[in-house]
Design a protein around this motif. Structure first.
Motif, PDB file in Angstrom:
ATOM      1  N   ALA A   6       0.833  -1.206   0.000  1.00 49.17           N
ATOM      2  CA  ALA A   6       0.000   0.000   0.000  1.00 49.17           C
ATOM      3  C   ALA A   6       0.866   1.254   0.000  1.00 49.17           C
ATOM      4  CB  ALA A   6      -0.931  -0.004   1.199  1.00 49.17           C
ATOM      5  N   LEU A   7       1.978   1.232   0.736  1.00 49.24           N
ATOM      6  CA  LEU A   7       2.875   2.399   0.757  1.00 49.24           C
ATOM      7  C   LEU A   7       3.517   2.633  -0.613  1.00 49.24           C
ATOM      8  CD1 LEU A   7       4.639   2.007   4.218  1.00 49.24           C
ATOM      9  CD2 LEU A   7       3.052   3.790   3.522  1.00 49.24           C
ATOM     10  N   ILE A   8       3.900   1.577  -1.265  1.00 53.97           N
ATOM     11  CA  ILE A   8       4.513   1.716  -2.598  1.00 53.97           C
ATOM     12  C   ILE A   8       3.494   2.274  -3.585  1.00 53.97           C
ATOM     13  CG2 ILE A   8       5.461   0.424  -4.546  1.00 53.97           C
ATOM     14  CD1 ILE A   8       6.836  -1.399  -2.482  1.00 53.97           C
ATOM     15  N   VAL A  12       3.714   5.887  -5.513  1.00 53.62           N
ATOM     16  CA  VAL A  12       3.622   6.002  -6.973  1.00 53.62           C
ATOM     17  C   VAL A  12       2.465   6.913  -7.364  1.00 53.62           C
ATOM     18  CG1 VAL A  12       3.126   4.700  -9.088  1.00 53.62           C
ATOM     19  CG2 VAL A  12       4.754   3.793  -7.415  1.00 53.62           C
ATOM     20  N   ASN A  13       1.325   6.770  -6.702  1.00 58.23           N
ATOM     21  CA  ASN A  13       0.171   7.621  -6.998  1.00 58.23           C
ATOM     22  C   ASN A  13       0.480   9.093  -6.748  1.00 58.23           C
ATOM     23  OD1 ASN A  13      -1.371   5.461  -7.765  1.00 58.23           O
ATOM     24  ND2 ASN A  13      -2.486   5.293  -5.822  1.00 58.23           N
ATOM     25  N   ARG A  14       1.096   9.404  -5.602  1.00 56.49           N
ATOM     26  CA  ARG A  14       1.392  10.799  -5.253  1.00 56.49           C
ATOM     27  C   ARG A  14       2.440  11.392  -6.191  1.00 56.49           C
ATOM     28  NH1 ARG A  14      -2.415  12.707  -4.527  1.00 56.49           N
ATOM     29  NH2 ARG A  14      -1.272  14.600  -4.211  1.00 56.49           N
ATOM     30  N   LEU A  15       3.473  10.606  -6.518  1.00 55.95           N
ATOM     31  CA  LEU A  15       4.487  11.089  -7.461  1.00 55.95           C
ATOM     32  C   LEU A  15       3.864  11.370  -8.827  1.00 55.95           C
ATOM     33  CD1 LEU A  15       7.592   8.863  -6.632  1.00 55.95           C
ATOM     34  CD2 LEU A  15       7.373  11.334  -6.305  1.00 55.95           C
ATOM     35  N   GLY A  20       2.403  14.976 -12.755  1.00 55.93           N
ATOM     36  CA  GLY A  20       1.372  15.242 -13.757  1.00 55.93           C
ATOM     37  C   GLY A  20       1.030  16.709 -13.856  1.00 55.93           C
ATOM     38  N   HIS A  21       0.901  17.393 -12.719  1.00 58.87           N
ATOM     39  CA  HIS A  21       0.604  18.826 -12.732  1.00 58.87           C
ATOM     40  C   HIS A  21       1.752  19.609 -13.360  1.00 58.87           C
ATOM     41  CE1 HIS A  21      -3.129  18.574 -10.547  1.00 58.87           C
ATOM     42  NE2 HIS A  21      -2.556  17.878  -9.570  1.00 58.87           N
TER      43      HIS A  21
END
Length: 102
Positions: A6-8, A12-15, A20-21
């Motif tokens: 879950a941490l990985i 990845v989602n946050r990065l 993306g922005h």
């Protein structure tokens, strides 16, 4: 704390979200530059050609210009090398002016 999996995934989602922005903003800026670049290049090229033609006309009439574009009085004693040096200085000045324009 969550499981390593879950941490990985969260990392990845946050990065991805953060990158993306930044990528979207950079892409938008590039799109604007890409649209304006051809027209700006054409304008600068046309201006340069006009300046070269005007300089060629002045040279044919025995006139010379200073680095700031002012017309100097013709001189019978001016050597070819002096004319070449003057032309080089003028071209360098035009190049600097083109580099400075936004």
């Amino acid at each position: 704390m969550g499981s390593p999996d879950a941490l990985i995934r969260a990392t990845v989602n946050r990065l991805g979200a953060r990158l993306g922005h930044g990528l979207a903003d950079a892409a938008a800026e590039l799109a604007v530059l890409a649209q304006d670049a051809p027209e700006r290049l054409r304008q600068e090229w046309d201006l340069f050609q006009e300046e070269v033609q005007a300089e060629a006309d002045r040279l044919e009439h025995g006139e010379t210009t200073t680095a700031d574009g002012a017309v100097a009085a013709p001189s019978q004693e001016q050597s070819s090398q002096e004319r070449i040096d003057l032309l080089r200085a003028t071209v360098a000045e035009i190049s600097r002016a083109l580099e400075v324009k936004p």
